[in-house]
Design a protein around this motif. Structure first.
Motif, PDB file in Angstrom:
ATOM      1  N   ASP A 103       2.063  -8.975   0.913  1.00  0.00           N
ATOM      2  CA  ASP A 103       2.378  -7.987  -0.121  1.00  0.00           C
ATOM      3  C   ASP A 103       1.143  -7.667  -0.962  1.00  0.00           C
ATOM      4  O   ASP A 103       0.832  -6.506  -1.233  1.00  0.00           O
ATOM      5  N   PHE A 115       9.020  -0.638   3.081  1.00  0.00           N
ATOM      6  CA  PHE A 115       9.491   0.341   2.098  1.00  0.00           C
ATOM      7  C   PHE A 115       9.161  -0.192   0.716  1.00  0.00           C
ATOM      8  O   PHE A 115       9.550  -1.298   0.361  1.00  0.00           O
ATOM      9  N   ARG A 116       8.450   0.597  -0.045  1.00  0.00           N
ATOM     10  CA  ARG A 116       8.093   0.189  -1.406  1.00  0.00           C
ATOM     11  C   ARG A 116       8.870   1.037  -2.404  1.00  0.00           C
ATOM     12  O   ARG A 116       8.842   2.260  -2.358  1.00  0.00           O
ATOM     13  N   ILE A 117       9.525   0.382  -3.317  1.00  0.00           N
ATOM     14  CA  ILE A 117      10.250   1.062  -4.394  1.00  0.00           C
ATOM     15  C   ILE A 117       9.519   0.707  -5.677  1.00  0.00           C
ATOM     16  O   ILE A 117       9.454  -0.464  -6.075  1.00  0.00           O
ATOM     17  N   GLU A 118       8.977   1.712  -6.308  1.00  0.00           N
ATOM     18  CA  GLU A 118       8.200   1.471  -7.514  1.00  0.00           C
ATOM     19  C   GLU A 118       8.943   2.032  -8.719  1.00  0.00           C
ATOM     20  O   GLU A 118       9.619   3.048  -8.633  1.00  0.00           O
ATOM     21  N   SER A 119       8.753   1.394  -9.831  1.00  0.00           N
ATOM     22  CA  SER A 119       9.381   1.856 -11.062  1.00  0.00           C
ATOM     23  C   SER A 119       8.619   3.052 -11.621  1.00  0.00           C
ATOM     24  O   SER A 119       7.489   3.349 -11.220  1.00  0.00           O
ATOM     25  N   GLN A 123       4.488   4.109 -11.395  1.00  0.00           N
ATOM     26  CA  GLN A 123       4.020   5.419 -10.935  1.00  0.00           C
ATOM     27  C   GLN A 123       3.159   6.089 -12.001  1.00  0.00           C
ATOM     28  O   GLN A 123       2.138   6.703 -11.683  1.00  0.00           O
TER      29      GLN A 123
END
Length: 133
Positions: A103, A115-119, A123
Motif C-alpha cells: 500500500d 480500488f482506492r477510495i479517498e476522502s 483529494q
C-alpha cells in the motif's frame, strides 16, 4: 363640675396623646433599627459572598482543566493502543506486513486489481500539491 370634668378630660387627652406620641416615636426608631439591622446583615452577606466567589471560580476552572486533560489522556490511550496493535501486527503477521508495504509503495501482485477510495480532504490535499507544482 364641668370645669373639673373638662380638666380631667383634658389631662386624660394630653396623657393619651403623649402615649400615642411616645408610641409613634418608638415605632419610628424601631423601624430605623430594623432597616439598619437589615442593611448590616446584607453587608455581612455580601462580604461572605465576596470571600467565597473567587476560590469557587478557581475551583470551577480547575475542574474544567481536569476534564480537558482527562479527555486528552483518553485520546492518547486510544492512539497508543492502536499503534501498539499495529506494531504487534507488523511483528507477527506477515500478511499484514505485506499489505501495508504494498500500500505504501503503491505496488500490486499480478492479476490483482486495486480500488482506492479517498476522502474529500485527501483529494483537496492532492489538488493543492498539484497546484503548487
Amino acid at each position: 363640675m364641668t370645669k373639673q370634668f373638662t380638666a380631667v378630660m383634658s389631662a386624660e387627652v394630653d396623657q393619651s396623646y403623649g402615649d400615642f406620641r411616645a408610641r409613634r416615636e418608638a415605632t419610628v426608631w424601631q423601624r430605623w433599627n430594623r432597616v439598619l439591622l437589615l442593611l448590616l446583615l446584607l453587608a455581612v452577606w455580601l462580604v461572605i459572598v465576596s470571600l467565597f466567589v473567587p476560590p469557587y471560580k478557581k475551583l470551577k476552572i480547575g475542574h474544567a482543566d481536569i476534564d480537558k486533560l482527562q479527555a486528552q489522556r483518553d485520546e492518547q490511550q486510544v492512539l497508543l493502543s492502536k499503534q501498539t496493535r499495529e506494531v504487534n501486527l507488523l511483528k507477527t503477521d506477515p500478511a499484514y506486513l505485506e499489505t501495508i508495504a504494498r500500500d505504501r509503495l503503491d505496488l500490486m501482485k499480478e492479476g490483482e486489481t486495486i480500488f482506492r477510495i479517498e476522502s474529500a480532504a485527501a483529494q483537496a490535499d492532492k489538488r493543492k500539491e498539484s497546484a503548487r507544482r
